[in-house]
Design a protein around this motif. Structure first.
Motif, short mmCIF file in Angstrom:
data_model
loop_
_atom_site.label_atom_id
_atom_site.label_comp_id
_atom_site.label_asym_id
_atom_site.label_seq_id
_atom_site.Cartn_x
_atom_site.Cartn_y
_atom_site.Cartn_z
N UNK A 196 0.84 -1.21 0.00
CA UNK A 196 0.00 0.00 0.00
C UNK A 196 0.87 1.24 0.00
N UNK A 197 0.26 2.34 -0.40
CA UNK A 197 0.82 3.68 -0.21
C UNK A 197 -0.28 4.69 -0.46
N UNK A 198 -0.07 5.91 -0.02
CA UNK A 198 -1.04 6.97 -0.30
C UNK A 198 -0.32 8.30 -0.28
N UNK A 199 -1.07 9.39 -0.45
CA UNK A 199 -0.46 10.70 -0.51
C UNK A 199 -1.30 11.75 0.20
N UNK A 200 -0.67 12.88 0.52
CA UNK A 200 -1.32 13.93 1.30
C UNK A 200 -2.53 14.52 0.59
N UNK A 201 -2.60 14.41 -0.74
CA UNK A 201 -3.75 14.95 -1.46
C UNK A 201 -4.96 14.04 -1.37
N UNK A 202 -4.77 12.78 -0.92
CA UNK A 202 -5.90 11.88 -0.71
C UNK A 202 -5.88 10.60 -1.51
N UNK A 203 -5.03 10.50 -2.52
CA UNK A 203 -4.99 9.30 -3.37
C UNK A 203 -4.42 8.11 -2.59
N UNK A 204 -4.87 6.91 -2.93
CA UNK A 204 -4.62 5.73 -2.09
C UNK A 204 -4.63 4.48 -2.97
N UNK A 205 -3.67 3.57 -2.72
CA UNK A 205 -3.58 2.33 -3.49
C UNK A 205 -3.32 1.16 -2.55
N UNK A 206 -4.07 0.08 -2.73
CA UNK A 206 -3.86 -1.17 -1.99
C UNK A 206 -3.75 -2.31 -2.98
N UNK A 207 -2.71 -3.13 -2.82
CA UNK A 207 -2.47 -4.30 -3.67
C UNK A 207 -2.54 -5.53 -2.78
N UNK A 208 -3.53 -6.39 -3.00
CA UNK A 208 -3.72 -7.61 -2.21
C UNK A 208 -3.49 -8.82 -3.12
N UNK A 209 -2.26 -9.33 -3.10
CA UNK A 209 -1.91 -10.44 -4.00
C UNK A 209 -2.59 -11.74 -3.58
N UNK A 210 -2.86 -11.89 -2.29
CA UNK A 210 -3.51 -13.12 -1.83
C UNK A 210 -4.89 -13.27 -2.46
N UNK A 211 -5.62 -12.18 -2.56
CA UNK A 211 -6.96 -12.20 -3.16
C UNK A 211 -6.94 -11.81 -4.63
N UNK A 212 -5.75 -11.60 -5.21
CA UNK A 212 -5.62 -11.14 -6.59
C UNK A 212 -6.52 -9.93 -6.82
N UNK A 213 -6.41 -8.97 -5.90
CA UNK A 213 -7.32 -7.83 -5.87
C UNK A 213 -6.54 -6.54 -5.60
N UNK A 214 -7.00 -5.47 -6.22
CA UNK A 214 -6.46 -4.14 -5.93
C UNK A 214 -7.61 -3.16 -5.81
N UNK A 215 -7.36 -2.08 -5.07
CA UNK A 215 -8.29 -0.96 -5.18
C UNK A 215 -7.50 0.34 -5.17
N UNK A 216 -8.02 1.30 -5.92
CA UNK A 216 -7.41 2.63 -6.06
C UNK A 216 -8.48 3.67 -5.77
N UNK A 217 -8.12 4.64 -4.95
CA UNK A 217 -8.98 5.79 -4.67
C UNK A 217 -8.24 7.04 -5.13
N UNK A 218 -8.87 7.80 -6.01
CA UNK A 218 -8.32 9.09 -6.43
C UNK A 218 -9.28 10.17 -5.95
N UNK A 219 -8.76 11.07 -5.13
CA UNK A 219 -9.53 12.19 -4.59
C UNK A 219 -8.55 13.29 -4.22
#
Length: 427
Positions: A381-404
Motif C-alpha cells: 500500500x501507499x497513499x499521498x497527502x492529497x488523498x490518493x490511495x492504493x492497496x495491492x492484495x496479492x492473496x486475493x488477486x485484488x487491488x483498489x485505487x482511490x483518487x480524490x
C-alpha cells in the motif's frame, strides 16, 4: 484526538479535521484466498461516497476495485472542482502527492535490475557531497535548552536507505526536533531549482539520525531520483517515461499540468480544504525545474490503474515484464523487520502491522488493534497527502485505487473505504 494521533496525522502530511467512529470489521483480516465480492455489500461504498459529496466534505472521487484483472467495482462521484462542476471521469487529473514515491521507486528498481545501481552503493558514489554529511544529535542542558551536536556518519547512506526511508533525511513540516526545525528554516524550496541543486541543499543539512537506525519520512526519494538522473544521463521524467510510463500507456502521468485542455481536467479540493500541509505550495499548474520524485506527480484513473495492476501481477502487464519475479519480490519484502536494526517511532507512517518494502509498505502482521484492520498478509500500500490511495492484495488477486483531492478528510475516507471493501468480500 490525543497527542500521538495528532503527531501521526502531521507525519502523514495532513491534519484530520474530523474523525468518524471506526467501522468494526470482525473476521475480515487475512481471510482465506479465493474470496469474491458481494455486489449488494459493495453498494455501501456508493452510499458512503455519495454522502461525502452531498455533505460537502469532498468535491468528488474515483474508486476502482479490480480482481483477477477485471473491474468488480468502478464508480465516480461528484465533480472535478466545485467551480466548474465538471463531473469526475477516468481522465480527471489528480495530484498523487506521495504516491509519486511508488512510481519513482519502481523505476529505480528497474535500474537496479539493469545493473545501473546497486542497493549497497553509497549515495556519495553518485553525489560526492553526501560523503561529508553529519548527523544532528540533540543535547539538553541543565536549564532545559537544547543544542545540536553534529557527529560523523557511522556508515555511508546507501541506495537501500533511500528506498526504505532509513537515510536520516527528513521533512521540515512535521515534528519539533532541532533537525526538522533546521529543515524548515533552510528555505529548501526557494527559487526555481532542479533535482541536482535540491540534492546539494539537502547535503548541507544534518541528518535526523544515523543511516539505518530509524524509519524517517522525508526527501529520500528525491535524492534517489537524482541518482537515477545521474546513472541514466536523463531527466527524471525522461527516464520514467522511457522505462515505465510510455510502455504502460500512462499518457497523462507527469509532473505539471499547464496545457489548457489538461487544466480543464485537473481536480481541485473543496475551497476550505486546499492546504496540502507539506511545507510548500503545491504548484502543479506552474512548470518548474524541480520534478519532485517524492510528491510532485499527477495521474488519472485510466493511467494509474495500469500501474496498480502491474504491481498486482508481480511486475508484468500486457505481456511485458517491467520487474522480474526476483526484483518484484525484493521490492515487496519487508526490509526493516527484526534483525534489520531499524527502529520505529510515532512518526512511522506505514502504521501498525506494516513493514517497509522498497518504496511500498508491506503488511507483515495483524497489528495490535482489536479487531485488527482488514487486509491480507503481504498487502502492499501507499497513499499521498492529497488523498490518493492504493492497496495491492496479492492473496486475493485484488487491488483498489482511490483518487480524490482532500488533504483534511483523506485518512478517515481511506480507512472507511478499506473497511467497506473487505466487508464486501465473501468465501
Amino acid at each position: 484526538m490525543n497527542s500521538r494521533q495528532l503527531l501521526r496525522a502531521l507525519a502523514c502530511g495532513a491534519l484530520m479535521l474530523a474523525v468518524a467512529p471506526p467501522v468494526r470489521a470482525e473476521g475480515t483480516f487475512d481471510i482465506p484466498a479465493g474470496a469474491h465480492f458481494n455486489q449488494d455489500k459493495l453498494a455501501k461504498i456508493t452510499e458512503f461516497f455519495q454522502n461525502e459529496v452531498a455533505t460537502g466534505k469532498i468535491a468528488g472521487a474515483n474508486v476502482l476495485i479490480e480482481q483477477h484483472g477485471k473491474p468488480v467495482y468502478h464508480e465516480t462521484f461528484g465533480v472535478q472542482d466545485v467551480v466548474s462542476k465538471a463531473p469526475i471521469t477516468d481522465k480527471t487529473i489528480f495530484r498523487l502527492s506521495s504516491l509519486t514515491k511508488a512510481v519513482t521507486s519502481v523505476v529505480a528498481m528497474q535500474l537496479i535490475q539493469d545493473g545501473k545501481i546497486k542497493l549497497d552503493d553509497p549515495v556519495s558514489k553518485y553525489i560526492p557531497s553526501f560523503a561529508n554529511m553529519k548527523v544532528g544529535v540533540e543535547k539538553k542542558a541543565e536549564d532545559g535548552t537544547k543544542t545540536l551536536e553534529l557527529v560523523p556518519l557511522t556508515r555511508p547512506i546507501t541506495i537501500l536507505d533511500l528506498l526504505r526511508h532509513t537515510s536520516g533525511i527528513t521533512y521540515g513540516f512535521y515534528g519539533d526536533s532541532l533537525v526538522r526545525k533546521a529543515y524548515a528554516a533552510a528555505n529548501l524550496y526557494a527559487g526555481d531549482f532542479d533535482l541536482a541543486e535540491f540534492a546539494e541543499r539537502i547535503a548541507k543539512l544534518p541528518l535526523h539520525n544515523q543511516p539505518g537506525a530509524l524509519w524517517q519520512y522525508g526527501h529520500s526519494t528525491d535524492i534517489l531520483a537524482r541518482v537515477m538522473e545521474i546513472v541514466s544521463g536523463k531527466s527524471l521524467l525522461e527516464i520514467e517515461k522511457e522505462k515505465l510510463l510510455d510502455p504502460l500507456g500512462m499518457t497523462d502521468t507527469g509532473f505539471f499540468v499547464t496545457e489548457t485542455e489538461r487544466l480543464q481536467r485537473l481536480a481541485q479540493p473543496v475551497p476550505n480544504d486546499s492546504n496540502f500541509k507539506v511545507g510548500r505550495e503545491y504548484r502543479t499548474e506552474v512548470r518548474q525545474k524541480w520534478e519532485s520524485a517524492s510528491g510532485g506527480m499527477v495521474s488519472t484513473m485510466s493511467d494509474f490503474s495500469k500501474f496498480a495492476q502491474m504491481l498486482l501481477n508481480g511486475g508484468t502487464f500486457g505481456g511485458k515484464t517491467y520487474l522480474s519475479p526476483k526484483t518484484f519480490e525484493l521490492m515487496a519484502s519487508d526490509h526493516i523487520g527484526k534483525g534489520s536494526g531499524v527502529e520505529r517511532d510515532y512518526f512511522y507512517f506505514p502504521g501498525d502491522g506494516f513493514g517497509m518494502g522498497l518504496g511500498l509498505a508491506v503488511r507483515t502482521d495483524p497489528g495490535n488493534a482489536k479487531p485488527p484492520p482488514p487486509g491480507s498478509l503481504g498487502e502492499l500500500k501507499w497513499d499521498g497527502a492529497a488523498g490518493c490511495y492504493m492497496v495491492i492484495d496479492r492473496k486475493q488477486d485484488m487491488l483498489f485505487v482511490l483518487l480524490e483531492q482532500t488533504p483534511s478528510e483523506r485518512q478517515r475516507v481511506q480507512r472507511t473505504l478499506k473497511q467497506l471493501v473487505y466487508e464486501a468480500m465473501e468465501n
